[in-house]
Design a protein around this motif. Structure first.
Motif, PDB file in Angstrom:
ATOM      1  N   GLU A 164     -65.104  -7.843 -34.983  1.00 46.92           N
ATOM      2  CA  GLU A 164     -65.597  -9.190 -35.770  1.00 46.92           C
ATOM      3  C   GLU A 164     -66.405  -9.935 -35.158  1.00 46.92           C
ATOM      4  OE1 GLU A 164     -63.501 -12.503 -38.397  1.00 46.92           O
ATOM      5  OE2 GLU A 164     -62.133 -11.154 -37.305  1.00 46.92           O
ATOM      6  N   ILE A 165     -66.260 -10.186 -33.946  1.00 48.23           N
ATOM      7  CA  ILE A 165     -67.022 -10.937 -33.065  1.00 48.23           C
ATOM      8  C   ILE A 165     -68.476 -10.398 -32.860  1.00 48.23           C
ATOM      9  CG2 ILE A 165     -67.735 -11.834 -30.842  1.00 48.23           C
ATOM     10  CD1 ILE A 165     -64.812 -12.395 -30.680  1.00 48.23           C
ATOM     11  N   HIS A 166     -68.532  -8.867 -32.713  1.00 47.87           N
ATOM     12  CA  HIS A 166     -69.967  -8.114 -32.524  1.00 47.87           C
ATOM     13  C   HIS A 166     -70.668  -8.320 -33.989  1.00 47.87           C
ATOM     14  CE1 HIS A 166     -72.677  -5.291 -31.651  1.00 47.87           C
ATOM     15  NE2 HIS A 166     -72.354  -4.592 -32.468  1.00 47.87           N
ATOM     16  N   ARG A 167     -70.002  -8.107 -35.082  1.00 50.41           N
ATOM     17  CA  ARG A 167     -70.291  -8.146 -36.456  1.00 50.41           C
ATOM     18  C   ARG A 167     -71.007  -9.456 -36.645  1.00 50.41           C
ATOM     19  NH1 ARG A 167     -65.779  -5.656 -37.751  1.00 50.41           N
ATOM     20  NH2 ARG A 167     -64.875  -7.712 -38.593  1.00 50.41           N
ATOM     21  N   ALA A 170     -63.368 -20.168 -32.190  1.00 49.83           N
ATOM     22  CA  ALA A 170     -61.975 -20.005 -32.421  1.00 49.83           C
ATOM     23  C   ALA A 170     -61.757 -18.330 -31.897  1.00 49.83           C
ATOM     24  CB  ALA A 170     -61.666 -20.295 -33.615  1.00 49.83           C
ATOM     25  N   LEU A 171     -62.677 -17.427 -32.592  1.00 47.47           N
ATOM     26  CA  LEU A 171     -62.292 -16.025 -32.330  1.00 47.47           C
ATOM     27  C   LEU A 171     -62.619 -15.807 -30.793  1.00 47.47           C
ATOM     28  CD1 LEU A 171     -64.142 -14.332 -35.449  1.00 47.47           C
ATOM     29  CD2 LEU A 171     -61.567 -14.658 -35.025  1.00 47.47           C
ATOM     30  N   LYS A 172     -63.918 -16.306 -30.323  1.00 48.77           N
ATOM     31  CA  LYS A 172     -63.991 -15.942 -29.153  1.00 48.77           C
ATOM     32  C   LYS A 172     -62.996 -16.485 -27.977  1.00 48.77           C
ATOM     33  CE  LYS A 172     -69.003 -15.876 -29.908  1.00 48.77           C
ATOM     34  NZ  LYS A 172     -70.034 -16.338 -29.786  1.00 48.77           N
ATOM     35  N   THR A 173     -62.607 -17.635 -28.294  1.00 47.86           N
ATOM     36  CA  THR A 173     -61.495 -18.391 -27.364  1.00 47.86           C
ATOM     37  C   THR A 173     -60.064 -17.332 -27.374  1.00 47.86           C
ATOM     38  OG1 THR A 173     -62.147 -20.468 -27.887  1.00 47.86           O
ATOM     39  CG2 THR A 173     -60.097 -20.205 -27.177  1.00 47.86           C
ATOM     40  N   LYS A 174     -59.816 -17.032 -28.646  1.00 54.95           N
ATOM     41  CA  LYS A 174     -58.472 -16.221 -28.835  1.00 54.95           C
ATOM     42  C   LYS A 174     -58.916 -14.916 -28.056  1.00 54.95           C
ATOM     43  CE  LYS A 174     -55.427 -14.388 -32.480  1.00 54.95           C
ATOM     44  NZ  LYS A 174     -55.144 -14.288 -33.871  1.00 54.95           N
ATOM     45  N   LEU A 175     -60.054 -14.074 -28.220  1.00 52.37           N
ATOM     46  CA  LEU A 175     -60.312 -13.075 -27.340  1.00 52.37           C
ATOM     47  C   LEU A 175     -60.084 -13.163 -25.916  1.00 52.37           C
ATOM     48  CD1 LEU A 175     -61.462 -10.218 -28.235  1.00 52.37           C
ATOM     49  CD2 LEU A 175     -63.692 -10.987 -27.420  1.00 52.37           C
ATOM     50  N   LEU A 176     -60.686 -14.038 -25.579  1.00 51.58           N
ATOM     51  CA  LEU A 176     -60.513 -14.629 -24.009  1.00 51.58           C
ATOM     52  C   LEU A 176     -59.034 -14.568 -23.589  1.00 51.58           C
ATOM     53  CD1 LEU A 176     -63.565 -17.001 -23.390  1.00 51.58           C
ATOM     54  CD2 LEU A 176     -63.083 -14.556 -22.546  1.00 51.58           C
ATOM     55  N   HIS A 177     -58.267 -15.394 -24.537  1.00 50.21           N
ATOM     56  CA  HIS A 177     -56.904 -15.612 -24.154  1.00 50.21           C
ATOM     57  C   HIS A 177     -56.234 -14.060 -23.870  1.00 50.21           C
ATOM     58  CE1 HIS A 177     -56.460 -19.875 -23.796  1.00 50.21           C
ATOM     59  NE2 HIS A 177     -57.197 -19.899 -25.110  1.00 50.21           N
ATOM     60  N   ILE A 178     -56.484 -13.300 -24.934  1.00 54.39           N
ATOM     61  CA  ILE A 178     -55.776 -11.868 -24.861  1.00 54.39           C
ATOM     62  C   ILE A 178     -56.460 -10.976 -23.851  1.00 54.39           C
ATOM     63  CG2 ILE A 178     -55.847  -9.479 -26.240  1.00 54.39           C
ATOM     64  CD1 ILE A 178     -56.083 -11.423 -28.895  1.00 54.39           C
ATOM     65  N   LYS A 179     -57.826 -11.305 -23.406  1.00 51.95           N
ATOM     66  CA  LYS A 179     -58.271 -10.527 -22.432  1.00 51.95           C
ATOM     67  C   LYS A 179     -57.489 -10.949 -21.132  1.00 51.95           C
ATOM     68  CE  LYS A 179     -62.419  -9.547 -20.070  1.00 51.95           C
ATOM     69  NZ  LYS A 179     -64.093  -9.946 -20.122  1.00 51.95           N
ATOM     70  N   ASP A 180     -57.410 -12.190 -20.957  1.00 49.42           N
ATOM     71  CA  ASP A 180     -56.553 -12.717 -19.700  1.00 49.42           C
ATOM     72  C   ASP A 180     -55.337 -12.155 -19.848  1.00 49.42           C
ATOM     73  OD1 ASP A 180     -58.793 -14.040 -18.981  1.00 49.42           O
ATOM     74  OD2 ASP A 180     -57.850 -16.209 -19.884  1.00 49.42           O
ATOM     75  N   THR A 205     -71.467 -13.895 -41.816  1.00 50.09           N
ATOM     76  CA  THR A 205     -71.877 -15.372 -41.546  1.00 50.09           C
ATOM     77  C   THR A 205     -70.594 -16.188 -41.602  1.00 50.09           C
ATOM     78  OG1 THR A 205     -73.862 -14.889 -42.665  1.00 50.09           O
ATOM     79  CG2 THR A 205     -73.393 -17.224 -42.169  1.00 50.09           C
ATOM     80  N   VAL A 206     -70.514 -16.837 -40.603  1.00 47.62           N
ATOM     81  CA  VAL A 206     -69.493 -17.636 -40.531  1.00 47.62           C
ATOM     82  C   VAL A 206     -69.551 -19.102 -39.754  1.00 47.62           C
ATOM     83  CG1 VAL A 206     -67.504 -15.742 -40.245  1.00 47.62           C
ATOM     84  CG2 VAL A 206     -68.689 -16.918 -38.348  1.00 47.62           C
ATOM     85  N   THR A 207     -68.761 -19.952 -39.705  1.00 47.58           N
ATOM     86  CA  THR A 207     -68.916 -21.024 -39.145  1.00 47.58           C
ATOM     87  C   THR A 207     -69.007 -21.013 -37.760  1.00 47.58           C
ATOM     88  OG1 THR A 207     -66.657 -21.931 -39.167  1.00 47.58           O
ATOM     89  CG2 THR A 207     -67.949 -22.405 -41.116  1.00 47.58           C
ATOM     90  N   ASP A 208     -69.670 -21.925 -37.087  1.00 46.20           N
ATOM     91  CA  ASP A 208     -69.567 -22.068 -35.577  1.00 46.20           C
ATOM     92  C   ASP A 208     -68.257 -22.175 -35.181  1.00 46.20           C
ATOM     93  OD1 ASP A 208     -72.367 -21.507 -35.499  1.00 46.20           O
ATOM     94  OD2 ASP A 208     -72.875 -23.816 -35.097  1.00 46.20           O
TER      95      ASP A 208
END
Length: 77
Positions: A40-43, A58-68, A50-53
């Motif tokens: 989704e982030i890649h798209r 929020a998606l990127k933050t969630k991705l980093l938490h999952i990655k951690d 197109t999404v809001t900043d």
């Protein structure tokens, strides 16, 4: 735009990732969720969506938490 799938993010853990996907349901759920968010982030980053900043952040933050959490599991087993 560069992709950030887990096998490229953690090349030293490729075998362990495969083993945990098969043997650990929690890891598999995290892996699948990471994979979906990464797509989704890649798209979004390639202007396919197109999404809001705020939503993108929020998606990127969630991705980093999952990655951690995935990294912690890879190091603990």
């Amino acid at each position: 735009m560069e992709r950030h799938d887990l096998l490229h993010e953690f090349p030293d853990f490729q075998e362990k990732i495969h083993e945990l996907k098969i043997s650990n349901n929690h890891f598999r759920k995290l892996f699948d969720e990471y994979h979906e968010l990464e797509h989704e982030i890649h798209r979004i980053n390639t202007d396919s969506e197109t999404v809001t900043d705020e939503y993108a952040h929020a998606l990127k933050t969630k991705l980093l938490h999952i990655k951690d959490e995935i990294f912690a599991l890879l190091n603990s087993n």
